[in-house]
Write a protein that holds these residues in place. Structure first.
Motif, PDB file in Angstrom:
ATOM      1  N   THR B 128       0.668  -1.247  -0.072  1.00 62.29           N
ATOM      2  CA  THR B 128      -0.054  -0.065  -0.078  1.00 62.29           C
ATOM      3  C   THR B 128       0.902   1.305   0.009  1.00 62.29           C
ATOM      4  OG1 THR B 128      -0.220   0.020   2.361  1.00 62.29           O
ATOM      5  CG2 THR B 128      -1.773  -1.191   1.226  1.00 62.29           C
ATOM      6  N   LEU B 129       0.457   2.429  -0.590  1.00 60.76           N
ATOM      7  CA  LEU B 129       0.955   3.625  -0.600  1.00 60.76           C
ATOM      8  C   LEU B 129       1.054   4.044   1.176  1.00 60.76           C
ATOM      9  CD1 LEU B 129      -1.218   5.418  -3.075  1.00 60.76           C
ATOM     10  CD2 LEU B 129       1.337   5.387  -3.078  1.00 60.76           C
ATOM     11  N   PRO B 130       2.096   4.795   1.258  1.00 58.27           N
ATOM     12  CA  PRO B 130       2.271   5.211   2.502  1.00 58.27           C
ATOM     13  C   PRO B 130       1.190   5.800   3.436  1.00 58.27           C
ATOM     14  CG  PRO B 130       4.361   5.966   1.311  1.00 58.27           C
ATOM     15  CD  PRO B 130       3.367   5.416   0.748  1.00 58.27           C
ATOM     16  N   GLY B 131       0.649   5.490   4.491  1.00 55.61           N
ATOM     17  CA  GLY B 131      -0.484   5.960   4.962  1.00 55.61           C
ATOM     18  C   GLY B 131      -1.796   5.385   4.639  1.00 55.61           C
ATOM     19  N   VAL B 132      -1.661   4.408   3.798  1.00 54.21           N
ATOM     20  CA  VAL B 132      -2.814   3.811   3.200  1.00 54.21           C
ATOM     21  C   VAL B 132      -2.980   2.442   3.975  1.00 54.21           C
ATOM     22  CG1 VAL B 132      -4.147   2.655   1.408  1.00 54.21           C
ATOM     23  CG2 VAL B 132      -2.999   4.981   1.029  1.00 54.21           C
ATOM     24  N   VAL B 165     -13.091   5.871   5.789  1.00 54.36           N
ATOM     25  CA  VAL B 165     -12.778   7.058   5.631  1.00 54.36           C
ATOM     26  C   VAL B 165     -11.627   7.096   4.543  1.00 54.36           C
ATOM     27  CG1 VAL B 165     -11.924   9.316   6.717  1.00 54.36           C
ATOM     28  CG2 VAL B 165     -13.363   7.806   7.874  1.00 54.36           C
ATOM     29  N   GLN B 166     -10.539   6.378   4.708  1.00 54.11           N
ATOM     30  CA  GLN B 166      -9.731   6.472   3.429  1.00 54.11           C
ATOM     31  C   GLN B 166     -10.387   6.135   1.932  1.00 54.11           C
ATOM     32  OE1 GLN B 166      -6.256   4.444   4.536  1.00 54.11           O
ATOM     33  NE2 GLN B 166      -5.272   6.065   5.694  1.00 54.11           N
ATOM     34  N   PHE B 167     -10.979   5.046   2.147  1.00 52.95           N
ATOM     35  CA  PHE B 167     -11.666   4.797   0.887  1.00 52.95           C
ATOM     36  C   PHE B 167     -12.517   6.076   0.048  1.00 52.95           C
ATOM     37  CE2 PHE B 167     -12.526   0.032   2.357  1.00 52.95           C
ATOM     38  CZ  PHE B 167     -11.180  -0.106   2.382  1.00 52.95           C
ATOM     39  N   ALA B 168     -13.219   6.945   1.010  1.00 57.10           N
ATOM     40  CA  ALA B 168     -13.581   8.106   0.590  1.00 57.10           C
ATOM     41  C   ALA B 168     -12.749   8.756  -0.238  1.00 57.10           C
ATOM     42  CB  ALA B 168     -14.379   9.114   1.799  1.00 57.10           C
ATOM     43  N   LEU B 170      -9.870   7.618  -1.661  1.00 56.88           N
ATOM     44  CA  LEU B 170      -9.118   6.863  -2.776  1.00 56.88           C
ATOM     45  C   LEU B 170     -10.385   6.890  -3.910  1.00 56.88           C
ATOM     46  CD1 LEU B 170      -8.145   3.293  -1.106  1.00 56.88           C
ATOM     47  CD2 LEU B 170      -6.810   5.423  -1.766  1.00 56.88           C
ATOM     48  N   GLY B 171     -11.578   6.862  -3.505  1.00 60.07           N
ATOM     49  CA  GLY B 171     -12.808   6.937  -4.472  1.00 60.07           C
ATOM     50  C   GLY B 171     -12.818   8.213  -5.173  1.00 60.07           C
ATOM     51  N   ALA B 172     -12.784   9.440  -4.164  1.00 61.66           N
ATOM     52  CA  ALA B 172     -12.773  10.581  -4.949  1.00 61.66           C
ATOM     53  C   ALA B 172     -11.576  11.065  -5.702  1.00 61.66           C
ATOM     54  CB  ALA B 172     -12.692  11.753  -3.599  1.00 61.66           C
ATOM     55  N   ALA B 173     -10.268  10.407  -5.640  1.00 59.04           N
ATOM     56  CA  ALA B 173      -9.182  10.636  -6.472  1.00 59.04           C
ATOM     57  C   ALA B 173      -9.834  10.047  -7.719  1.00 59.04           C
ATOM     58  CB  ALA B 173      -8.020  10.067  -5.799  1.00 59.04           C
ATOM     59  N   TYR B 174     -10.170   8.844  -7.541  1.00 57.12           N
ATOM     60  CA  TYR B 174     -10.516   8.081  -8.820  1.00 57.12           C
ATOM     61  C   TYR B 174     -11.482   8.569  -9.759  1.00 57.12           C
ATOM     62  CZ  TYR B 174     -12.220   4.142 -11.500  1.00 57.12           C
ATOM     63  OH  TYR B 174     -12.621   3.208 -12.622  1.00 57.12           O
ATOM     64  N   ALA B 175     -12.576   9.249  -9.030  1.00 54.09           N
ATOM     65  CA  ALA B 175     -13.647  10.023  -9.666  1.00 54.09           C
ATOM     66  C   ALA B 175     -12.870  11.048 -10.530  1.00 54.09           C
ATOM     67  CB  ALA B 175     -14.692  10.505  -8.570  1.00 54.09           C
ATOM     68  N   ARG B 176     -12.260  11.798  -9.905  1.00 55.65           N
ATOM     69  CA  ARG B 176     -11.406  12.990 -10.444  1.00 55.65           C
ATOM     70  C   ARG B 176     -10.778  12.539 -11.736  1.00 55.65           C
ATOM     71  NH1 ARG B 176     -11.227  15.474  -5.057  1.00 55.65           N
ATOM     72  NH2 ARG B 176      -9.185  14.147  -4.763  1.00 55.65           N
ATOM     73  N   VAL B 177      -9.608  11.707 -11.601  1.00 56.95           N
ATOM     74  CA  VAL B 177      -8.796  11.349 -12.698  1.00 56.95           C
ATOM     75  C   VAL B 177      -9.360  10.547 -13.564  1.00 56.95           C
ATOM     76  CG1 VAL B 177      -6.377  10.135 -12.985  1.00 56.95           C
ATOM     77  CG2 VAL B 177      -6.830  11.629 -10.916  1.00 56.95           C
ATOM     78  N   GLY B 178     -10.144   9.441 -13.103  1.00 57.35           N
ATOM     79  CA  GLY B 178     -10.735   8.292 -14.212  1.00 57.35           C
ATOM     80  C   GLY B 178     -11.837   8.600 -14.851  1.00 57.35           C
ATOM     81  N   HIS B 179     -12.644   9.654 -14.178  1.00 55.21           N
ATOM     82  CA  HIS B 179     -14.008   9.823 -14.818  1.00 55.21           C
ATOM     83  C   HIS B 179     -14.071  11.399 -14.554  1.00 55.21           C
ATOM     84  CE1 HIS B 179     -14.910   5.538 -14.921  1.00 55.21           C
ATOM     85  NE2 HIS B 179     -14.427   5.606 -13.732  1.00 55.21           N
ATOM     86  N   GLY B 180     -13.468  12.178 -14.771  1.00 53.77           N
ATOM     87  CA  GLY B 180     -13.590  13.436 -15.014  1.00 53.77           C
ATOM     88  C   GLY B 180     -14.434  14.210 -14.185  1.00 53.77           C
ATOM     89  N   ILE B 181     -14.678  13.916 -12.991  1.00 53.20           N
ATOM     90  CA  ILE B 181     -15.712  14.381 -12.089  1.00 53.20           C
ATOM     91  C   ILE B 181     -14.850  15.370 -11.301  1.00 53.20           C
ATOM     92  CG2 ILE B 181     -17.687  13.884 -10.257  1.00 53.20           C
ATOM     93  CD1 ILE B 181     -17.881  10.990 -11.680  1.00 53.20           C
ATOM     94  N   ARG B 340      -1.834  12.535  -1.813  1.00 56.09           N
ATOM     95  CA  ARG B 340      -2.034  13.898  -1.036  1.00 56.09           C
ATOM     96  C   ARG B 340      -3.452  13.970  -0.241  1.00 56.09           C
ATOM     97  NH1 ARG B 340      -0.147  16.564  -5.669  1.00 56.09           N
ATOM     98  NH2 ARG B 340      -2.149  16.244  -6.749  1.00 56.09           N
ATOM     99  N   GLY B 341      -4.450  13.117  -0.839  1.00 57.08           N
ATOM    100  CA  GLY B 341      -5.613  12.991  -0.076  1.00 57.08           C
ATOM    101  C   GLY B 341      -5.285  12.308   1.218  1.00 57.08           C
ATOM    102  N   ILE B 342      -4.820  11.444   1.436  1.00 53.59           N
ATOM    103  CA  ILE B 342      -4.525  10.649   2.514  1.00 53.59           C
ATOM    104  C   ILE B 342      -3.554  11.328   3.482  1.00 53.59           C
ATOM    105  CG2 ILE B 342      -3.494   8.402   3.389  1.00 53.59           C
ATOM    106  CD1 ILE B 342      -6.104   7.937   2.050  1.00 53.59           C
ATOM    107  N   ALA B 343      -2.350  12.144   2.869  1.00 52.80           N
ATOM    108  CA  ALA B 343      -1.686  12.829   3.786  1.00 52.80           C
ATOM    109  C   ALA B 343      -2.557  13.909   4.698  1.00 52.80           C
ATOM    110  CB  ALA B 343      -0.330  13.406   2.988  1.00 52.80           C
ATOM    111  N   GLY B 344      -3.547  14.585   3.650  1.00 50.43           N
ATOM    112  CA  GLY B 344      -4.173  15.447   4.564  1.00 50.43           C
ATOM    113  C   GLY B 344      -5.250  14.804   5.846  1.00 50.43           C
ATOM    114  N   VAL B 345      -5.710  13.664   5.451  1.00 48.33           N
ATOM    115  CA  VAL B 345      -6.337  12.695   6.579  1.00 48.33           C
ATOM    116  C   VAL B 345      -5.162  12.494   7.612  1.00 48.33           C
ATOM    117  CG1 VAL B 345      -7.411  10.944   7.253  1.00 48.33           C
ATOM    118  CG2 VAL B 345      -7.861  11.897   4.958  1.00 48.33           C
TER     119      VAL B 345
END
Lengths: 360, 360
Positions: B128-132, B165-168, B170-181, B340-345
């Motif tokens: 896993t990525l550091p912190g995940v 909470v972390q999955f949130a 991960l999912g938000a990053a995927y929505a932005r990068v993978g699906h342009g949301i 970045r998202g996880i580091a914020g958390v």
């Protein structure tokens, strides 16, 4: 399958069933109409519970005052009312209905009130049968030729493996008495088809069910996955109330979504719409099969008394079916069946030993 | 929506993507065909991983030896192979593909192998990525106008609130990068729509998500119920892997069931069948929208490297889409976004404090 529930031969005097006349989106009018229908068409014996000032005129309008007595209850649970608020209300129509069952005046309660409110009120006021850890809410899925029973559909959000084992017995009793399935096949809802798959709860419950299936006289068939819920592989699907509620609502939402998409596709062009002129009867029959009103509602199992929770949107027909289901469960002695099934489990020393062991 | 994933502008040299040529029901033939298509139609840079004696003739037949290098791997994971057996196999095509990613030779791995085998192999070999805390498997539901992402779809059967909470993120990053949301709305899958509903896990996770939404820059919208999964109320639905897997498979099974029932109804009589002559185009378009191949597959998020798991039944088109999705995730720097998202958390002291507190 427009009427999967049919009246069983009534005993000398039909058991009295209390009907919460104040619960449901179309209460009290459709509840009264459904009760009248159940009495006249199926020969059931019912009592309405609710505000007599509201109910008496409706009953009089149906000229049913002799057939349909009213038991007064001052309050009614609102459809949005939470579980906690609900069970505090001792004078609600649901609470008064439970009291009639507790006293032995009525043999069962039918309500179209909010599921959370009815479950919590009934659980507190009727108490569980001796040996039953928790009651479970059982729903039926529209498989053919017989429906598939899923429980727990949401009575307990957090469950223990031993509860799931008991739910198997509650569900099997309901399948036999309520749906005429002589030898119900039981599965556990989990992820992956091989043994040993799933979360801790499902894995442990599956172990217990496998180990005790023979002595418990339970036809345990192992794992059931989400995509098999409507495949009719088993008659009873056991799960915790959280997973069960999510799965049922997912199925409900997906079926509605698919039908909406198809309706949109079939009316997307004048030509496609023209085609539907030839399909009216077929599409109408399909709608009837999926109509939740024909299934009589959810059943809360494991309490000292039978509780049938009709869909909140039920109209007269749905209420009549729910009354019929309650009647059949009483006549088929569902609580005795459950008592026997659970007693068999409780006598198993290995199982009792595991029950008292600390959770892994 | 026949092609929700389109190629983003490639950088100077496209990143190399490793493709497991041995995984999937139609491997290796359709995998090779899909890879060739991805290279020629979308300009991707790929390497096939698998038995070179089997792959070389297929690549030669497509006259693609120059465009599509082969990295030899002696073994292949069988589609039925369990997670445990899978990750022990250091010489499987999935393991060799992971090694390429680990070394930095490849930027991502695409496989149509068994989900359990790929998830466990990739988790062990990529870490896993550091912190995940745990990786999560993300799937997309066919909502319009943008798909809805559900995670975890089954990587972890037992989860803790902090993982959700972390999955949130991960999912938000995927929505932005993978699906342009750009601003993904996040919900948690539970039972009941009001706050405070659900099992212990979901209640606690919802609390943490609400409390930290502002500082985490997460648009948390609260509870999502099973029947809302296809309603498009949010862009990301967070849940544990057990519930997520059951819910997804329930949706899948119910949609298939509804389509089967409607097909049966529409062909139940000569007249109804005649009607379908006018609906062919509409029904074909609908089928395309629900075709899982157009979505590129599931994504395993939170590891040191991007892993896309195509549907086991994928043919060339599905594989090409999965490669395109992997390419876009790499070009959009999904792992940096997650970091970045996880580091914020992780910087949030109150959250860290809760994490180290004993579970309630």
């Amino acid at each position: 399958m427009s009427s999967p529930v049919t009246a069983q031969r009534p005993p000398a005097a039909p058991p009295l069933i209390a009907v919460d006349a104040m619960g449901g989106d179309h209460a009290p009018r459709e509840i009264v109409a459904g009760a009248v229908r159940a009495v006249r068409e199926h020969g059931l014996r019912l009592a309405l519970v609710g505000r007599s000032s509201e109910l008496a005129p409706l009953v009089a309008a149906e000229q049913a005052a002799r057939e349909l007595p009213i038991v007064h209850a001052e309050e009614a649970l609102a459809m949005h009312e939470g579980a906690l608020a609900a069970w505090r209300r001792a004078r609600s129509s649901v609470a008064v209905g439970c009291k009639l069952v507790r006293q032995g005046t009525a043999a069962a309660l039918v309500s179209a009130g909010s599921t959370g409110g009815v479950v919590s009120t009934a659980t507190v006021r009727l108490r569980t049968l001796p040996g039953v850890l928790r009651p479970a809410l059982a729903l039926v899925l529209p498989t053919t030729p017989t429906p598939t029973i899923l429980l727990d559909a949401g009575a307990n959000a957090d469950a223990k493996p031993e509860m799931l084992v008991q739910f198997a017995h509650l569900g099997a009793a309901y399948a036999r008495v309520g749906h005429g399935i002589a030898e119900p096949r039981v599965g556990i809802l989990t992820i992956g088809s091989e043994p040993g798959k799933g979360n801790k709860l499902a894995r442990r419950a599956a172990e217990l069910l496998s180990a005790n299936a023979t002595e418990d006289r339970l036809d345990f068939r192992g794992n059931i996955e989400g995509h098999d819920l409507l495949a009719g592989l088993v008659d009873v699907v056991v799960t915790d109330g959280f997973t069960g509620n999510v799965a049922l609502k997912s199925v409900e939402g997906a079926v509605r979504f698919a039908f909406d998409e198809i309706r949109a596709a079939l009316t997307s062009s004048p030509l496609a719409r023209f085609g539907t002129l030839f399909q009216r009867r077929a599409l109408r029959e399909l709608r009837t099969r999926f109509d939740s009103e024909t299934y009589g509602g959810a059943v809360l199992l494991g309490l000292n008394g039978t509780v049938v929770i009709a869909h909140g949107a039920s109209r007269a027909e749905g209420i009549a079916h729910a009354c019929l289901l309650a009647h059949n469960l009483v006549v088929g002695r569902i609580t005795d069946q459950i008592r026997r099934g659970i007693a068999g489990v409780s006598r198993t020393p290995s199982w009792l030993h595991r029950l008292s062991a600390p959770e892994e």
